[in-house]
Design a protein around this motif. Structure first.
Motif, short mmCIF file in Angstrom:
data_model
loop_
_atom_site.label_atom_id
_atom_site.label_comp_id
_atom_site.label_asym_id
_atom_site.label_seq_id
_atom_site.Cartn_x
_atom_site.Cartn_y
_atom_site.Cartn_z
N LYS B 239 -16.66 -17.94 -49.98
CA LYS B 239 -17.71 -19.49 -50.49
C LYS B 239 -17.47 -20.13 -49.34
O LYS B 239 -16.03 -20.27 -49.40
N GLN B 240 -17.86 -20.85 -48.63
CA GLN B 240 -18.10 -21.89 -48.06
C GLN B 240 -18.23 -22.99 -48.40
O GLN B 240 -19.27 -23.62 -49.47
N GLY B 241 -18.12 -24.35 -48.13
CA GLY B 241 -18.44 -25.56 -48.16
C GLY B 241 -19.73 -25.81 -47.86
O GLY B 241 -20.00 -25.04 -46.48
N ARG B 242 -20.52 -26.51 -48.43
CA ARG B 242 -21.91 -26.88 -47.89
C ARG B 242 -22.11 -28.49 -47.43
O ARG B 242 -21.75 -29.65 -48.79
N PRO B 243 -23.14 -29.15 -46.49
CA PRO B 243 -22.72 -30.64 -46.33
C PRO B 243 -23.58 -31.37 -48.07
O PRO B 243 -24.81 -29.97 -48.31
N GLY B 244 -23.82 -32.05 -48.63
CA GLY B 244 -25.07 -32.50 -49.26
C GLY B 244 -24.30 -33.09 -50.34
O GLY B 244 -22.59 -33.43 -50.40
N LYS B 245 -24.24 -33.08 -51.89
CA LYS B 245 -23.92 -33.48 -52.60
C LYS B 245 -22.40 -33.14 -53.30
O LYS B 245 -22.73 -31.23 -53.08
N THR B 246 -21.61 -33.51 -53.83
CA THR B 246 -20.66 -33.02 -54.80
C THR B 246 -21.29 -31.96 -55.53
O THR B 246 -22.24 -31.97 -56.55
N ARG B 247 -20.49 -30.51 -55.57
CA ARG B 247 -20.77 -29.66 -56.50
C ARG B 247 -19.17 -29.33 -57.26
O ARG B 247 -18.68 -28.44 -56.53
N ILE B 248 -19.79 -28.66 -58.28
CA ILE B 248 -18.23 -28.47 -58.79
C ILE B 248 -19.17 -26.99 -60.12
O ILE B 248 -20.15 -27.50 -60.77
N THR B 249 -18.91 -26.42 -59.73
CA THR B 249 -19.38 -24.46 -60.40
C THR B 249 -17.60 -24.47 -61.61
O THR B 249 -16.38 -24.03 -61.04
#
Lengths: 551, 1045
Positions: B239-249
């Motif tokens: 999985k790669q980073g994506r622009p946008g809000k910080t996401r935590i899973t």
């Protein structure tokens, strides 16, 4: 933009240069190339040492009628052996032969004096002969490989070489070895264990006796020449200053180890101790667990203290047995059969109540000694404490054997032997064991004995449980008589067997344990005198190697 | 009209296709005004990313709109109208316009069946429609939430042509392996696994990190990896980073492993009865009398002092398996990932912890793993971007110094009558009884430990320069994978005494010892490649790739050991007996240089052609044999693009593919095979003693083989891809033939050669098969569902093996010309002799060389060739005597079937997996009770022949003889099985989206059920010649949670 163009150029150049071949050389850093070896005496020693490491010590031998294993019948002994796919009896010997051939081909590269090179040639030829003799004893004809082979060698699928030719090669190897190896006296103590002239001659004597008697008892020609070789080689050894070790029992203990005991001619060294265990064996534990439990068949061969037998060498009751003999149905205790015998029996088998493996020996079959007899010869308390930690050296050739070869070969050559020769050989062994009756022509005649039987008996008793019995029965051609018989054990007398009830034993009418009944044992004289050649050796040779008869 | 523009017209090997859409959207996004009612909103994907270019239409109206690059759309509609949101490669959604709802947020889900999806291929990616090779891809989503130790395990049965094998249930030594399209070689041929381009072990990855896995199955797809690709290539994208809000899973599960299909021990009296039967039959005498058997059954009489010896006698009843093993054990996995950033700089960081305990009740038997990862993407400027991937994996195995396998072996071999503890009267101070045999439970507690720590650090930098020249992209990539390995074995001595400490009955690990192995290894790779994309007039589309790479490996290892510590509780080389210290070192090196390239040509998106090559040079080969070229070609025809096909509306896509190529297999090459090498005796366990000292000896163990070269595997493939019924149904089918033209094989030469021979390029293996995959996906009301089925057929034949063939006397024959690898050979049987007369009559007719006196209850072998002897003939296939071919140990068919449902907040999935046409044998010593006097009978052996049980599973008891257990049709196991591999029920918990975007809880079951004819105490997936020592397999039930913040 300029920078980026620059980057592109650099990358392309790097890519191309990275793939040049020069960068692809990688050489071993923790293994040594054979091409850089074979230069110094140390190199030759290190190469020759491989042969000593490969040397097989053969501790347990249950192939004959003298000893049985806890795990059940031995398929060679009971005749149930089938043709194996492969066998270490075959392939291990050729591994050893490769090592020897490799040394013989490459040792000459060393830029050192020829005398030094010759010594390692000598060791290589000794070991090659040692391996070939073992092959001939088992298989008869075998492919005679005297140089190293590679996968394209046409000899790889060669047929078996006639045993006469193999025997000639063995003699030739041993003659060279004897001429190049140091004498026993000249061998420095630190090199103890390396082969000497004595070892080469002794092996030659062993080979000559084997082949000579093999041929003689099959009514084939040429046996005299082999026996002559045996006599001469044995005489050569007898001129090397060897002495019998004064204590027959101690011979197989730590006390008997080392160059101080000149009875040792060729040994496999184990060591150093069970707290610094470099190389160990399990012999004492094996004995404890009944993996080499003596049979009554063996014990019957021992003379009584009057020098007279009770059983012939083919295991029949003598017409007039020694007056000391107690008939088996009349044996009053477990120990009866062990009493009033040739003192060597007391060094070979434990009596009931005698301090044995872990405390006194109490007759039982439950620990694995299926015969109910407990082997003593070679048992060593220090070696017993830990599995696999035995360190007593394994004697592979000893002077005692050489004397027996001398006596037997001399006798078989002429069907007669002088009292002088008996004094030089068999009576030496008897004296050492504390057995005070001499074997003489007069004694034999007087008691209506057979000199051949007494010489064979002497060999059986002196070398008991040392791995000679099977080969002896084969060359004497008596295996067909002896192996199909009942294998018998100790006498069951309830008071002597506190932990065992008769219902758990298979007893004969004399209350003697039948370890293996004759009904389960057979020996086909047309087949079983030679081992079956392993299957793969036949198929992989494209059928050039043929199977022994009737397998 | 606009829709056509959105659909990208051609393959873009390197672009993230999202980028393109931003451009397209900027051009086309213009607001559309309406008369009635404006509905507006935002379209996002399942991950919450805005989706640009989504077509919005209104049913029954001509109004249409397209979402902009922020995902926003607006369209005029009437209340009650239905809005249709569609996007190529995504599932279409229909939403009714409510009365008060003029803002409508919509989430679109990707349609995994669509051929529009992008597939990762070697050095790039392609849309599935444009592929002409055989590539299968699975998304990470399909692999998670299964309570399995690693990614390999999760792949089992998922993809056609990809077989997963496992060898043990032992934590950290599960021995998972992946085999793509059956055997490529009779030797080791491992699939090349690249994780984000870095060669890594698939067994160490956390499934939660996976974005997708591509399996390159045919030669055209994998030839660009040349000499490493013969067994297929697995490309893992994390999985790669994506622009946008910080996401935590956050994902977490806790699972219970429940041991299953394990041999069980007997009560001591039953055990002794069987032993006595076996002894009596073999030797004529039982071991125990009836009084002693009574003692065993008497719970109040469990021991007595031996009347004559310094020891106890035991008459207890101890279930060693129960005392030494736990039936239920634990596993857990917790993963956390955080991503965020902007278009020019974004990141993803993740970490996970996994742990699993094994079956041993006491002492260490477990594996734990930590994974850490950081992916950073950065666009430095219009031309240059940098991608950084770094990771750490630590895998830690703890086991008993005595060896877990050895302990299990003992638990199966110790007599049941030997009690666990010593009697209360015992004065030796020992707690555990080791009178009759060593005590495995004591060893579990006190035998010492072995720790194996394997840690790997990876780093990869990808510098990409593009658009300096239009259509040209340059990638410069460097990566390093560095491993550390630490092993320490501390073997503690244990003694078991008799009634006093004067008698040592048994001991283990004497003297006590320490062994330490440490190594450091690295693999460096530097590569660069240029990609040039060119479109010519007349719909000619070219993509050219050219690159080079250089790879370098080195491992430095040192091992030291010593004995006799000053105490039994402190282990250090510093405190050992100096005379016993040994050490050795080991250096392994290799290097590989390569040039590679690929040309893709497409005409009107209809005719596709691809050619690739790799030119590899390896340090492992003699300089004159060092370099070799591996080419491949493939073509495809998209029939559905033809004009005549336009009218067939129910078929969305139809493509025929064909490929041919050559691949290399170098995994069997030794490092320096062409050089004759000497082994030092000091590095072996076989010592030589002279003069009371350890003495050196040197020898050559194997002949050098200067002519050795790569194995060349030639593979042809034809295939078809079809999607139907509005992309609801997708079918892929392939047929392939692989030929390993110069397979390395250890030359089977007569033993008179006296030395091991290295493998030589003498063999030829043909492997062929087909694959079929069908998937269906649809919705009924609120219930959406999917169905999938895949099956692979693979067969092989050893075409050439130097013409020398030996079956020997039966069993599994690894290499036999004219037969598949690992063929099983055995005798035919016809039940048991029921009477002595029957046995005697048989003996009169047929010689029975492996057993002299057949009796009632013995297996009757058939004399097929009628020569009066049961034998192996000449041991060749043309003259096998009475042996017959009984199949192979490799399953011919493997298949998987899955069903998934989701309804409202619930989801449910079930996955079956199985194999057909597999045969294997069980270890003789395990089948045959008391083959060695220490081998115990088990519960299964109660069903043995007696006059009252004439049709028993097992023959009569007979100790120390295997005559009833020779390889035969009776004992050959039918390894076919079908198994419920996974079943899952999940529920999305309703929760305030302000804090938690998504919260799902689930129950997942793995390997819960199976149907097979394999002997009930063994798992159907075990390897050939399985024995009682085999670590038991298990079923798993887990409880998990997935959460997105």
């Amino acid at each position: 933009m300029k920078i980026i163009n620059g980057i592109i150029v650099i990358i392309i150049i790097t890519t191309v240069s990275l793939t040049s071949c020069k960068k692809l050389d990688r050489f071993p850093e923790t293994s040594f190339s054979d091409a850089n070896f074979w230069n110094t005496e140390t190199d030759l020693i290190d190469a020759a040492n491989r042969m000593y490491q490969q040397l097989d010590a053969n501790w347990i031998d249950n192939r004959a009628d003298d000893a049985v294993n806890q795990s059940g019948p031995n398929s060679i002994s009971n005749g149930n052996i089938t043709v194996p796919n492969t066998s270490a009896d075959w392939s291990d010997r050729y591994d050893e032969i490769f090592t020897a051939n490799n040394i013989l081909e490459k040792a000459g590269r060393a830029k050192i004096s020829q005398n030094i090179i010759n010594r390692y040639y000598g060791e290589a030829r000794f070991f090659r002969a040692y391996a070939y003799l073992s092959l001939v004893q088992k298989y008869g004809d075998v492919p005679l490989v005297l140089h190293t082979l590679d996968i394209n060698s046409p000899e790889l699928t060669m047929p078996r070489t006639p045993r006469e030719t193999v025997m000639e090669a063995i003699y030739a190897d041993l003659d060279s070895a004897a001429s190049w190896l140091p004498t026993r006296a000249a061998l420095p103590a630190a090199q103890y264990g390396r082969v000497t002239k004595s070892a080469a001659w002794a092996l030659k004597a062993r080979a000559g006796l084997y082949e000579g008697t093999w041929l003689k008892f099959r009514n084939e020609t040429g046996w005299q020449q082999h026996l002559q070789i045996a006599v001469e080689a044995a005489k050569n050894v007898m001129g090397q200053g060897h002495r019998l070790y004064p204590d027959y029992g101690g011979l197989f203990q730590h006390a008997g180890e080392g160059p101080g005991n000149t009875e040792n001619i060729f040994v496999k060294i184990y060591g150093v101790s069970n707290t610094n265990l470099l190389l160990g064996h399990n012999n004492s534990r094996d004995l404890e667990n009944g993996r080499m439990a003596p049979t009554r068949n063996l014990i019957r061969q021992y003379l009584y203290t009057d020098g007279l037998p009770a059983f012939s060498t083919t295991n029949t009751v003598e017409a007039s047995p020694s007056p000391l003999f107690v008939a088996e149905d009349s044996e009053q205790s477990y120990n009866t059969i062990l009493e009033n015998r040739d003192p060597r029996l007391s060094y070979t088998v434990f009596k009931s109540g005698e301090e044995a493996y872990k405390g006194p020996w109490i007759p039982t079959v439950s620990l694995g000694a299926r015969s109910g007899f407990a082997a003593k010869k070679g048992f060593n308390v220090e070696d017993q404490t830990i599995n696999g930690a035995g360190t007593v050296d394994r004697i592979l050739i000893r002077y005692g054997e050489v004397l027996l070869i001398y006596a037997e070969a001399t006798y078989e050559l002429a069907d007669a032997i002088s009292d002088e020769d008996l004094d030089l050989s068999i009576n030496q062994l008897r004296t050492r064991a504390g057995f005070n009756v001499k074997l003489t022509n007069e004694f034999v005649t007087e008691h209506n004995l057979s000199m051949r039987e007494e010489i064979r008996r002497e060999r059986t008793v002196e070398l008991a449980l040392e791995g000679f019995r099977y080969d002896d029965l084969i060359r004497w051609k008596t295996a067909e008589i002896l192996l199909p018989q009942d294998l018998l054990g100790a006498k069951y007398i309830e008071s002597d067997w506190p932990n065992t009830s008769a219902s758990n034993l298979n007893l004969n009418a004399d209350s003697v344990i039948i370890v293996e009944p004759s009904g389960t044992r057979h020996f086909d004289p047309a087949r079983n005198y030679l081992y079956p050649v392993p299957f793969n050796e036949i198929t992989l040779s494209g059928g050039n190697v043929v199977q022994n008869p009737n397998w | 009209m606009k829709v056509h523009v959105i659909c990208p017209p051609r393959a873009l090997p390197f672009g993230k296709w999202g980028c393109l859409f931003f451009l397209v959207i900027q051009f086309f996004a213009s607001p559309v005004f309406a008369q009635v009612h404006q509905v507006h909103g935002i379209v996002t994907d399942v991950k919450g990313m805005p989706m640009a270019g989504v077509t919005v239409t209104v049913t029954g109206s001509s109004a249409a709109a397209v979402s902009d690059n922020k995902g926003q759309y607006s369209i005029n509609a009437l209340q009650g109208n239905v809005l249709v949101f569609s996007y190529t490669g995504y599932l279409t959604r229909q939403i009714k316009v409510d009365k008060f709802n003029s803002t409508l947020a919509v989430t679109l889900e990707q349609n995994p069946l669509s051929l529009e999806n992008v597939v990762v291929v070697g050095y790039g990616s392609q849309k599935k429609v444009n592929l002409s090779g055989a590539v299968a891809q699975v998304s990470g989503k399909e692999l998670i939430d299964r309570p399995v130790p690693n990614v390999t395990a999760a792949l089992q049965g998922v993809l056609p042509g990809v077989t997963v094998i496992r060898s043990s249930g032992q934590p950290g030594s599960e021995g998972y392996g992946i085999r793509i399209r059956g055997f490529s070689s009779a030797n080791d041929a491992n699939a090349l696994v690249l994780v984000d381009g870095v060669e890594q072990d698939l067994n160490l990855l956390d499934p939660n990190d996976i974005e997708s896995i591509s399996v390159l199955k045919d030669a055209s797809a994998s030839a660009i990896y040349g000499a490493k690709a013969a067994a297929g290539v697995v490309l893992v994208t994390t999985k790669q980073g994506r622009p946008g809000k910080t996401r935590i899973t956050f994902s977490s599960y806790y699972g219970l492993n429940i041991t299953a299909r394990q041999p069980q021990r007997l009560d001591s009296w039953d055990e002794q009865t069987l032993i006595d039967e076996a002894r009596k039959n073999a030797t004529g005498a039982a071991e125990f009398n009836s009084e002693q058997i009574e003692w065993l059954e008497n719970a109040n009489f469990t021991y007595r002092p031996n009347p004559t010896q310094d020891r106890w006698e035991y008459y207890g009843n101890n279930n060693w398996i129960k005392e030494g093993m736990d039936k239920i054990n634990h596993m857990q996995n917790h993963s956390l990932s955080i991503s965020g950033g902007e278009q020019k700089l974004n990141y993803l960081v993740s970490g996970s912890y996994y742990a699993r305990d094994g079956v041993l009740r006491y002492g260490p038997d477990g594996n734990s793993r930590m994974n850490l990862k950081l992916n950073v993407n950065s666009e430095l400027n219009k031309y240059v971007s940098v991608k950084l991937t770094t990771g750490y994996i630590g895998s830690f195995v703890k086991e008993n110094a005595f060896g877990t396998d050895q302990i299990i072996n003992r638990l199966y071999r110790s007599r049941a009558r030997q009690s666990l503890y010593t009697p209360p009267e015992d004065i030796t101070g020992q707690k555990y009884n080791g009178d009759l045999q060593i005590n495995a439970v004591d060893i579990e507690k006190n035998g010492g430990t072995e720790n194996r720590d394997y840690e790997t650090f990876t780093g990869r930098v990808d510098l990409q320069v593009k658009n300096v020249i239009k259509g040209l992209t340059l990638d410069v990539v460097g990566w390093r994978n560095q491993n550390n390995y630490n092993m320490e074995n501390d073997s503690k001595s244990i003694f078991w005494y008799g009634r006093t400490t004067n008698t040592v009955r048994f001991s283990v690990n004497v003297p006590n010892s320490i062994t330490v192995t440490k190594n450091k290894a690295y693999q460096n790779n530097l590569q660069s490649f240029l990609t040039y994309h060119l479109k010519l007039k007349g719909n000619h589309d070219f993509t050219l790739l050219q690159g080079g790479s250089y790879e370098d490996y080195r491992k430095d290892e040192i091992t030291a050991s010593a004995q006799n510590m000053i105490t039994n509780d402190f282990f250090s080389l510093n405190f050992a007996d100096p005379l016993t210290k040994t050490n050795s070192d080991l250096v392994q090196t290799w290097a590989l240089a390569s040039l590679f390239g690929r040309l893709n040509y497409s005409f009107k998106d209809k005719y596709l052609f691809e050619a690739s090559y790799r030119y590899d040079g390896s340090s492992r080969l003699a300089p004159q044999n060092r370099w070799q070229l591996f080419p491949s070609f493939s073509a495809a025809w998209r029939v559905s693009q033809e004009n005549f096909f336009k009218n067939i509306s129910f078929i969305n896509d139809l493509k025929f593919r064909a490929s041919w190529g050559q691949l290399g297999n170098g995994s069997v090459l030794g490092l320096y095979d062409y050089i004759p090498l000497l082994t030092s005796g000091l590095t072996t366990s076989n010592n030589l003693v002279f003069n009371d000292q350890r003495t050196q000896y040197l020898y050559q163990s194997t002949l050098a083989s200067p002519d050795k070269t790569w194995e060349t595997v030639q593979q042809s493939n034809v295939g078809v891809d079809i999607t139907l019924l509005n992309n609801k149904l997708a079918i892929t089918a392939d047929y392939y033939v692989k030929r390993n033209k110069n397979m390395l094989a250890t030359l089977n030469v007569p033993n008179i050669i006296g030395i091991n021979v290295s493998s030589v390029n003498i063999g030829e293996l043909k492997s062929w098969g087909s694959e079929f995959d069908i998937k269906w996906r649809d919705k009924i009301g609120k219930l959406s569902y999917r169905l999938g089925f895949n099956i692979s057929d693979n067969q092989n034949t050893l075409v050439k093996y130097d013409g020398r063939n030996s079956i020997g006397s039966g069993g599994v024959v690894p290499l036999l010309e004219g037969y598949p690898l690992n063929s099983v050979w055995g005798y035919k049987t016809a039940g048991y002799f029921q009477t002595q007369d029957e046995a005697d009559a048989y003996k009169g007719k047929v010689k029975y060389p492996f057993f002299p006196n057949p009796a009632p209850g013995d297996v009757k072998y058939l004399d097929l060739d009628g020569n009066g002897t049961i034998s192996a003939g000449d041991g060749t296939p043309s003259s096998p005597g009475d042996l017959v071919y009984l199949g192979t140990t490799n399953a011919r068919y493997t298949y998987g079937f899955d069903l998934g449902l989701s309804w409202k907040r619930f989801d449910f999935s079930v996955f079956f997996q199985g194999a057909l046409k597999r045969s294997f044998l069980i270890d003789q010593g395990t089948l045959s009770p008391i083959l060695g006097t220490a081998d115990m009978p088990w519960t299964i052996h109660m069903d043995h022949w007696t006059p009252d049980n004439p049709d028993a599973l097992f023959p009569r008891m007979y100790q120390t003889s295997a005559h009833n257990f020779l390889p035969s049709d009776k004992w050959t196991q039918n390894g076919s099985y079908v198994r419920l591999k996974n079943i899952q029920i999940g529920y999305v918990v309703p929760i305030n989206e302000k804090y938690i975007k998504d919260l799902r809880i689930y129950i997942s079951g793995q390997d819960l059920w199976e149907s097979t004819k394999v002997l009930s105490v063994f798992d159907p997936e075990v390897g050939n010649n399985v024995s009682a020592t085999a670590y038991p397999f298990y079923r798993t039930v887990s409880f998990g949670i997935n959460c997105t913040l």
